[in-house]
Write an enzyme that holds these catalytic residues in place. Structure first.
Site, mmCIF file in Angstrom:
data_model
loop_
_atom_site.group_PDB
_atom_site.id
_atom_site.type_symbol
_atom_site.label_atom_id
_atom_site.label_comp_id
_atom_site.label_asym_id
_atom_site.label_seq_id
_atom_site.Cartn_x
_atom_site.Cartn_y
_atom_site.Cartn_z
ATOM 1 N N SER A 15 26.664 28.037 46.213
ATOM 2 C CA SER A 15 28.257 28.265 45.838
ATOM 3 C C SER A 15 28.998 27.232 46.819
ATOM 4 C CB SER A 15 28.686 29.666 46.385
ATOM 5 O OG SER A 15 30.069 29.697 46.309
ATOM 6 N N THR A 54 33.440 37.531 42.492
ATOM 7 C CA THR A 54 32.965 36.878 41.383
ATOM 8 C C THR A 54 32.077 37.868 40.628
ATOM 9 O OG1 THR A 54 31.997 34.760 40.190
ATOM 10 C CG2 THR A 54 30.863 36.013 42.338
ATOM 11 N N LYS A 58 34.652 41.653 39.226
ATOM 12 C CA LYS A 58 35.911 41.582 39.118
ATOM 13 C C LYS A 58 36.830 42.691 38.591
ATOM 14 C CE LYS A 58 35.937 36.287 39.191
ATOM 15 N NZ LYS A 58 36.660 35.292 38.154
ATOM 16 N N ASN A 79 39.976 38.855 41.881
ATOM 17 C CA ASN A 79 38.992 37.966 42.403
ATOM 18 C C ASN A 79 39.147 37.851 43.900
ATOM 19 O OD1 ASN A 79 41.302 36.123 42.049
ATOM 20 N ND2 ASN A 79 39.749 34.299 42.466
ATOM 21 N N GLY A 120 35.311 36.633 27.822
ATOM 22 C CA GLY A 120 35.411 37.518 28.995
ATOM 23 C C GLY A 120 36.300 37.396 29.889
ATOM 24 N N GLY A 121 36.171 38.009 31.094
ATOM 25 C CA GLY A 121 37.361 37.858 31.983
ATOM 26 C C GLY A 121 38.114 36.634 32.268
ATOM 27 N N ALA A 122 37.168 35.314 32.276
ATOM 28 C CA ALA A 122 37.780 34.244 32.538
ATOM 29 C C ALA A 122 38.614 33.690 31.414
ATOM 30 C CB ALA A 122 36.753 32.952 32.764
ATOM 31 N N GLY A 215 36.225 22.177 35.968
ATOM 32 C CA GLY A 215 36.811 23.112 36.523
ATOM 33 C C GLY A 215 36.827 23.067 38.115
#
Length: 408
Positions: A15, A54, A58, A79, A120-122, A215
């Site tokens: 990350s 993440t 979330k 988040n 999804g969540g995004a 992104g």
């Protein structure tokens, strides 16, 4: 105030969050991989003053929150957690991050029909953001919903396409959820993935001259907003662009192409010494994979087999970040090698006077007049290259020139 923060997730892998937060503020920030059945206990007992969250937690962490921001409640996802006197407060900074990515990209979504790939969540966050930015219509494309990949042609008039799926994300580089050629009115493509820097979707957008953005800017922007919440301070807006630029420089590969003997290896070694990036010699990796030297591969199996192995090597090397990749002189003869190299880096063509090119130990150079070989390849080198330098001086001069071009 507790100066310990971190990122909560199930499988975090590599990350960039600790690096980003280290550039934003002076506090301790670490990664916390927690199993699903241990999340509740972790939140109850941690000494952290706040954390980013993440997948897949979330929604899970919302149960631990005594208060949600308006945006987090609207998104149905948290988040960012901040520990206040009365308990955990939940926020959604992904919304802010995507809005900032969209604005910074220059892609206008107001009054446009937008397709959001993934459910999804995004996807939910992106849909809300697009509507708030003035999109006239937002259509979610999922695998089995009313609007899916089988009937996506009904939306070929979409002007904006946003990918929120993991399709094309490292280590499964090279795939795209849709073919952009279907969308003849497309004016902009956004992908929330930041590794690789250019997903297959973005590479196709580049090929079709469609404005596009990945992104990374979103990742940095949401981290800025999180850091402000952690510390109850305001961070200057321009820090987003500065950190994004630094990360891009650190993460990007420098790929060296050029005629055999043009100096790629020696320049690559000097570049590695100057900037600390790992050097990958494609020819050495080919020999390792084949278990024999390159002349033997040509002699026993022919050039076609050599090129096949070369593409396999470049496929793996191109997935990496922050490396210097010195390629063989003929890698540009296969068009499919271009996206493998370009996805995470900038390609530099090393040019050198033909009279100064050695041929010893180089099967192609020995079997073809160099002038003829150069004429056959020069257009391909030009098509691959993001930058060109003349290697007519010292190795150090060439390496410094490349760094100056890459980092400016």
């Amino acid at each position: 105030m507790d100066r310990k923060f971190g990122l909560l997730g199930e499988k975090l892998g590599h990350s960039y969050s600790p690096q980003i937060h280290g550039l934003l503020k002076d506090y301790d920030y670490k990664l916390y991989e927690v199993e699903r059945d241990e999340v509740k206990s972790f939140l109850e007992n941690t000494e952290l003053g706040g954390m980013n969250v993440t997948i897949p937690y979330k929604k899970t962490v919302m149960k631990a929150c005594v208060r949600l921001s308006d945006v987090a409640a609207k998104m149905g996802a948290v988040n960012t957690l901040v520990k206040r006197e009365d308990g955990w407060h939940g926020y959604n900074t992904d919304y802010y991050g995507f809005c900032e990515l969209t604005v910074s990209s220059g892609i206008k979504v107001a009054d446009k029909k937008c397709l959001v790939l993934g459910s999804g969540g995004a996807s939910n966050t992106v849909c809300h953001a697009l509507k708030d930015l003035g999109a006239s219509e937002v259509i979610v494309i999922s695998r089995s919903g009313e609007n899916n990949y089988d009937n996506i042609a009904r939306h070929k008039d979409a002007r904006i396409i946003v990918n929120t799926t993991p399709v094309g994300m490292y280590p499964n580089n090279g795939s795209a959820a849709v073919d952009l050629k279907l969308f003849t009115e497309c004016e902009g493509v956004l992908d929330v993935i930041y590794n690789p820097a250019r997903t297959a979707l973005l590479l196709q957008a580049e090929e079709l001259s469609i404005p596009h953005a990945g992104g990374l800017y979103m990742l940095v922007a949401q981290a800025k907003k999180s850091a402000e919440l952690f510390t109850d301070t305001v961070i200057k807006y321009d820090v987003i662009a500065k950190i994004t630029k630094k990360l891009e420089a650190d993460m990007q590969n420098i790929i060296l192409i050029g005629m055999p003997g043009s100096g790629k290896s020696s320049i690559g070694m000097k570049l590695s010494e100057l900037c600390g990036k790992r050097l990958i010699e494609a020819d050495a990796e080919i020999e390792k994979k084949a278990g024999k030297d390159i002349p033997s591969i040509f002699r026993e199996s022919g050039e076609e087999e050599f090129r096949r192995i070369e593409t396999e090597v470049l496929k793996e090397a191109g997935k990496l970040s922050g490396c210097i990749i010195s390629t063989g002189g003929g890698c540009i003869t296969r068009k499919e090698n271009y996206p493998l190299l370009h996805q995470n880096g900038r390609i530099v063509w090393i040019k050198r006077d033909i009279s100064r090119l050695p041929v010893d130990g180089r099967p192609i150079s020995q079997s073809n007049p160099l002038e003829k070989l150069y004429e056959e390849r020069k257009d391909k080198y030009e098509a691959f290259a993001d930058a060109v330098i003349e290697n007519d001086g010292t190795v150090e001069k060439a390496a410094k020139e490349i760094l100056e071009m890459i980092l400016k």
